[in-house]
Design a protein around this motif. Structure first.
Motif, PDB file in Angstrom:
ATOM      1  N   ASP A   1       0.867  -1.217   0.018  1.00 10.56           N
ATOM      2  CA  ASP A   1      -0.179  -0.149   0.051  1.00 10.56           C
ATOM      3  C   ASP A   1       0.665   1.288  -0.056  1.00 10.56           C
ATOM      4  O   ASP A   1       2.038   1.013   0.288  1.00 10.56           O
ATOM      5  N   LYS A   2       0.122   2.321  -0.413  1.00 10.22           N
ATOM      6  CA  LYS A   2       0.874   3.493  -0.399  1.00 10.22           C
ATOM      7  C   LYS A   2      -0.207   4.506   0.327  1.00 10.22           C
ATOM      8  O   LYS A   2      -1.058   4.510  -0.049  1.00 10.22           O
ATOM      9  N   PHE A   3       0.484   5.442   1.255  1.00  6.29           N
ATOM     10  CA  PHE A   3      -0.335   6.670   1.681  1.00  6.29           C
ATOM     11  C   PHE A   3      -0.767   7.517   0.547  1.00  6.29           C
ATOM     12  O   PHE A   3       0.326   7.978  -0.200  1.00  6.29           O
ATOM     13  N   ASP A   4      -1.854   7.900   0.616  1.00  6.32           N
ATOM     14  CA  ASP A   4      -2.195   8.776  -0.593  1.00  6.32           C
ATOM     15  C   ASP A   4      -1.577  10.217  -0.465  1.00  6.32           C
ATOM     16  O   ASP A   4      -1.349  10.770  -1.347  1.00  6.32           O
ATOM     17  N   ASN A   5      -1.529  10.643   0.725  1.00  3.64           N
ATOM     18  CA  ASN A   5      -0.797  12.040   0.824  1.00  3.64           C
ATOM     19  C   ASN A   5       0.551  11.945   1.410  1.00  3.64           C
ATOM     20  O   ASN A   5       0.907  10.837   2.128  1.00  3.64           O
ATOM     21  N   PRO A   6       1.403  12.855   0.658  1.00  2.00           N
ATOM     22  CA  PRO A   6       3.004  12.767   1.570  1.00  2.00           C
ATOM     23  C   PRO A   6       2.810  13.420   2.982  1.00  2.00           C
ATOM     24  O   PRO A   6       2.056  13.722   3.391  1.00  2.00           O
ATOM     25  N   VAL A   7       4.104  12.845   3.508  1.00  2.00           N
ATOM     26  CA  VAL A   7       4.283  13.449   4.683  1.00  2.00           C
ATOM     27  C   VAL A   7       5.184  14.569   4.625  1.00  2.00           C
ATOM     28  O   VAL A   7       6.539  14.287   4.010  1.00  2.00           O
ATOM     29  N   GLU A   8       5.327  15.571   5.396  1.00  2.00           N
ATOM     30  CA  GLU A   8       6.011  16.843   5.196  1.00  2.00           C
ATOM     31  C   GLU A   8       6.923  17.166   6.432  1.00  2.00           C
ATOM     32  O   GLU A   8       6.263  17.118   7.367  1.00  2.00           O
ATOM     33  N   TYR A   9       8.194  17.111   6.300  1.00  2.00           N
ATOM     34  CA  TYR A   9       8.989  17.406   7.544  1.00  2.00           C
ATOM     35  C   TYR A   9       9.724  18.785   7.377  1.00  2.00           C
ATOM     36  O   TYR A   9      10.117  18.893   6.447  1.00  2.00           O
ATOM     37  N   THR A  10       9.242  19.533   8.475  1.00  2.00           N
ATOM     38  CA  THR A  10       9.819  20.900   8.458  1.00  2.00           C
ATOM     39  C   THR A  10      10.693  21.073   9.867  1.00  2.00           C
ATOM     40  O   THR A  10      10.327  20.467  10.994  1.00  2.00           O
ATOM     41  N   THR A  11      11.654  22.048   9.853  1.00  2.00           N
ATOM     42  CA  THR A  11      12.195  22.530  11.314  1.00  2.00           C
ATOM     43  C   THR A  11      12.314  24.054  11.251  1.00  2.00           C
ATOM     44  O   THR A  11      12.753  24.561  10.298  1.00  2.00           O
TER      45      THR A  11
END
Length: 282
Positions: A234-244
């Motif tokens: 499976d793939k998550f439909d929405n990306p995951v965003e990482y910010t700092t």
């Protein structure tokens, strides 16, 4: 006046050994391809090719005139090769529902079917038919081995990047072990193994926007980064965003939690099934 033709001359032992070696060499690449298969489709195709080749090479042996002591045992070898071909069809059928997914299980099963055991007995009869002249044959068939059952502990898998502040927690509420991969294109950012019912947190994820994939199954082949049995992707439909972001006193960073097989559909991130070939190989 009719004259009867003399009976065909039997091959010499040297000629027969050369013929056996040629058949052996023709079959070995196919079994290597079974072991190297990385998806159910690839495995089914490799098994099908070996089936055809086993039948063809059995025909080659059937056209030979082996030395007299080896005639009966050669017939047994031919029958065993055809039975092995038929048995490989069963493994190919198991790829259709992904109960067998890669060569990591496909090759051990090919080495253990009835036809494989029958072949070993037939080969033994061939080599002992004339004790003074043993033959070398059958190297194409690997030694019989059981299905592997490799299961890492819950936690991060080797590889990826760990140069940031981001956190990722994976909660596996399902009945099967899972692996989540966070990817930047074809580059692995992080991979984490979570046993059924477990939870794991990894840290150090760098800034970026990533795609998240997960697979479930049995027997994790870490060298090829896949489950070899009972696999799903499976793939998550929405990306995951990482910010700092940082101030003079604090550092704020992204924390994501991905819950697998949750019954809480209102808060779960949407996912979509994907083909085994679309799952990242890294």
């Amino acid at each position: 006046m009719r004259r009867s033709l003399p009976p065909p001359t039997a091959m010499s032992r040297e000629e027969f050994q050369q013929a056996l070696s040629t058949v052996d060499a023709a079959l070995k690449p196919g079994f290597d391809a079974i072991g190297a298969a990385q998806t159910p489709t690839d495995l089914a195709n490799a098994l099908g090719a070996v089936q055809l080749n086993l039948d063809a090479q059995a025909g080659v042996l059937g056209n030979l005139r082996p030395p007299r002591p080896e005639v009966a045992s050669t017939g047994q070898v031919i029958t065993a090769m055809r039975d092995l071909s038929n048995d490989l069809a069963t493994i190919a059928t198991d790829t259709k529902d992904a109960s067998v997914c890669t060569g990591g299980t496909g090759l051990p099963r090919a080495s253990n079917v009835n036809g494989a055991q029958e072949f070993r007995l037939a080969y033994l009869a061939l080599t002992t038919a004339d004790p003074g002249h043993p033959y070398t044959f059958g190297t194409f068939l690997p030694a019989a081995t059981a299905d592997p059952d490799r299961r890492p502990g819950t936690g991060p898998l080797p590889g990826g990047r760990s140069s940031g502040y981001g956190h990722l927690t994976v909660e596996n509420q399902g009945a099967a072990d899972s692996v989540v991969k966070v990817m930047s294109g074809g580059d692995l950012i992080r991979a984490v193994y979570v046993q059924a019912g477990g939870s794991a947190t990894v840290t150090g994820i760098p800034n970026g926007t990533y795609d998240a994939y997960y697979t479930t199954g049995t027997d994790w082949d870490d060298g090829n980064r896949r489950f070899t049995r009972d696999c799903a992707f499976d793939k998550f439909d929405n990306p995951v965003e990482y910010t700092t972001s940082s101030t003079s006193t604090t550092i704020e960073y992204s924390v994501w939690t991905l819950t697998l097989h949750t019954s809480d559909l209102t808060n779960s991130a949407p996912t979509s099934p994907i083909d085994a070939g679309a799952f990242p190989a890294s």
